[in-house]
Design a protein around this motif. Structure first.
Motif, PDB file in Angstrom:
ATOM      1  N   THR A  14     -13.747 -13.375  -4.621  1.00 36.39           N
ATOM      2  CA  THR A  14     -12.996 -12.128  -4.624  1.00 36.39           C
ATOM      3  C   THR A  14     -12.256 -11.917  -3.310  1.00 36.39           C
ATOM      4  N   VAL A  15     -12.964 -12.062  -2.199  1.00 37.66           N
ATOM      5  CA  VAL A  15     -12.331 -11.836  -0.896  1.00 37.66           C
ATOM      6  C   VAL A  15     -11.245 -12.881  -0.651  1.00 37.66           C
ATOM      7  N   SER A  16     -11.498 -14.109  -1.036  1.00 39.96           N
ATOM      8  CA  SER A  16     -10.500 -15.173  -0.846  1.00 39.96           C
ATOM      9  C   SER A  16      -9.243 -14.945  -1.671  1.00 39.96           C
ATOM     10  N   SER A  17      -9.382 -14.247  -2.787  1.00 36.30           N
ATOM     11  CA  SER A  17      -8.224 -14.043  -3.654  1.00 36.30           C
ATOM     12  C   SER A  17      -7.445 -12.767  -3.338  1.00 36.30           C
ATOM     13  N   LEU A  18      -7.929 -11.956  -2.400  1.00 36.63           N
ATOM     14  CA  LEU A  18      -7.190 -10.755  -2.032  1.00 36.63           C
ATOM     15  C   LEU A  18      -5.860 -11.141  -1.386  1.00 36.63           C
ATOM     16  N   SER A  19      -4.850 -10.390  -1.692  1.00 29.92           N
ATOM     17  CA  SER A  19      -3.532 -10.701  -1.128  1.00 29.92           C
ATOM     18  C   SER A  19      -3.491 -10.361   0.358  1.00 29.92           C
ATOM     19  N   SER A  20      -2.501 -10.903   1.024  1.00 34.38           N
ATOM     20  CA  SER A  20      -2.375 -10.733   2.470  1.00 34.38           C
ATOM     21  C   SER A  20      -2.123  -9.286   2.870  1.00 34.38           C
ATOM     22  N   GLU A  21      -1.735  -8.441   1.937  1.00 34.22           N
ATOM     23  CA  GLU A  21      -1.540  -7.039   2.282  1.00 34.22           C
ATOM     24  C   GLU A  21      -2.861  -6.318   2.547  1.00 34.22           C
ATOM     25  N   TYR A  22      -3.978  -6.888   2.091  1.00 33.18           N
ATOM     26  CA  TYR A  22      -5.282  -6.259   2.277  1.00 33.18           C
ATOM     27  C   TYR A  22      -6.047  -6.807   3.475  1.00 33.18           C
ATOM     28  N   LEU A  23      -5.860  -8.079   3.783  1.00 32.00           N
ATOM     29  CA  LEU A  23      -6.608  -8.709   4.872  1.00 32.00           C
ATOM     30  C   LEU A  23      -5.676  -9.453   5.810  1.00 32.00           C
ATOM     31  N   ARG A  24      -5.993  -9.381   7.085  1.00 30.03           N
ATOM     32  CA  ARG A  24      -5.250 -10.193   8.053  1.00 30.03           C
ATOM     33  C   ARG A  24      -5.775 -11.627   7.972  1.00 30.03           C
ATOM     34  N   GLN A  25      -5.004 -12.548   8.489  1.00 33.85           N
ATOM     35  CA  GLN A  25      -5.402 -13.950   8.465  1.00 33.85           C
ATOM     36  C   GLN A  25      -6.717 -14.126   9.225  1.00 33.85           C
ATOM     37  N   GLY A  26      -7.667 -14.819   8.610  1.00 31.46           N
ATOM     38  CA  GLY A  26      -8.961 -15.083   9.217  1.00 31.46           C
ATOM     39  C   GLY A  26      -9.980 -13.972   9.035  1.00 31.46           C
ATOM     40  N   GLU A  27      -9.552 -12.827   8.527  1.00 27.20           N
ATOM     41  CA  GLU A  27     -10.458 -11.696   8.364  1.00 27.20           C
ATOM     42  C   GLU A  27     -11.490 -11.941   7.264  1.00 27.20           C
ATOM     43  N   ALA A  28     -11.113 -12.679   6.225  1.00 29.79           N
ATOM     44  CA  ALA A  28     -12.044 -12.955   5.126  1.00 29.79           C
ATOM     45  C   ALA A  28     -13.290 -13.666   5.635  1.00 29.79           C
ATOM     46  N   GLU A  29     -13.103 -14.620   6.526  1.00 29.61           N
ATOM     47  CA  GLU A  29     -14.247 -15.377   7.060  1.00 29.61           C
ATOM     48  C   GLU A  29     -15.171 -14.489   7.879  1.00 29.61           C
ATOM     49  N   LEU A  30     -14.634 -13.416   8.434  1.00 24.53           N
ATOM     50  CA  LEU A  30     -15.448 -12.505   9.236  1.00 24.53           C
ATOM     51  C   LEU A  30     -16.193 -11.483   8.385  1.00 24.53           C
ATOM     52  N   ILE A  31     -15.550 -10.998   7.320  1.00 24.56           N
ATOM     53  CA  ILE A  31     -16.182  -9.920   6.570  1.00 24.56           C
ATOM     54  C   ILE A  31     -17.181 -10.392   5.522  1.00 24.56           C
ATOM     55  N   ILE A  32     -17.047 -11.608   5.038  1.00 24.77           N
ATOM     56  CA  ILE A  32     -17.977 -12.069   3.999  1.00 24.77           C
ATOM     57  C   ILE A  32     -19.416 -12.079   4.498  1.00 24.77           C
TER      58      ILE A  32
END
Length: 164
Positions: free
Chosen positions: A106-124
């Protein structure tokens, strides 16, 4: 989706999790294929990824504030169910790894408008820790001796975790 319909759908899913959790708590050792618990857990195992995805988008949508508490409670119950199944014979159908995979997808598939680059790896990892603590809070409220005083909402360390 109309805001009222979203709230009704979230309430329905919350009841679905309550029924699933009750059945798994009542019969963790002997699931039969025809039991209500087995059917509910199998449905969740098949639809969990889509559910996680839609809960995230409900939280990210316009006027999401009205859905935050219900969505957070639903995620807590989902985490509790996955955590509980991990310790039972249900593990082959639904487990903590299921939740981890759904969150990752889910987090990986969020568009760039929701997460900054590299943020997914931090929030999971942060979300997994919060969900683990929230699941523990919920299960303690359902099985602990303070069950009448705490209805199972995120009240302990899981509910207190914030991203700073």
């Amino acid at each position: 989706m109309h805001q009222g319909a979203a709230l009704v759908a979230i309430s329905y899913m919350s009841c679905f999790f309550d029924a699933s959790l009750t059945d798994v708590l009542e019969s963790p050792e002997c699931p039969s294929d025809e039991s209500r618990g087995a059917v509910l857990v199998q449905i969740l195992a098949r639809c969990g990824e889509g559910l996680m995805f839609n809960v995230f988008y409900a939280l990210l949508g316009v006027s999401a504030l009205s859905r935050v508490h219900k969505s957070a409670t639903m995620l807590q119950k989902l985490a509790a169910l996955c955590s509980l199944c991990e310790r039972t014979m249900w593990k082959g159908i639904l487990c903590w790894d299921s939740l981890c995979g759904w969150l990752q997808t889910t987090v990986s598939s969020l568009s760039s408008e929701y997460l900054r680059q590299g943020e997914a790896e931090l929030i999971i990892p942060l979300w997994l820790k919060v969900l683990q603590d929230a699941a523990s809070d919920y299960l303690h409220s359902r099985t602990g001796d303070n069950c009448r005083n705490h209805p199972g909402y995120m009240q302990g360390k899981g509910g207190a975790a914030v991203n700073s």
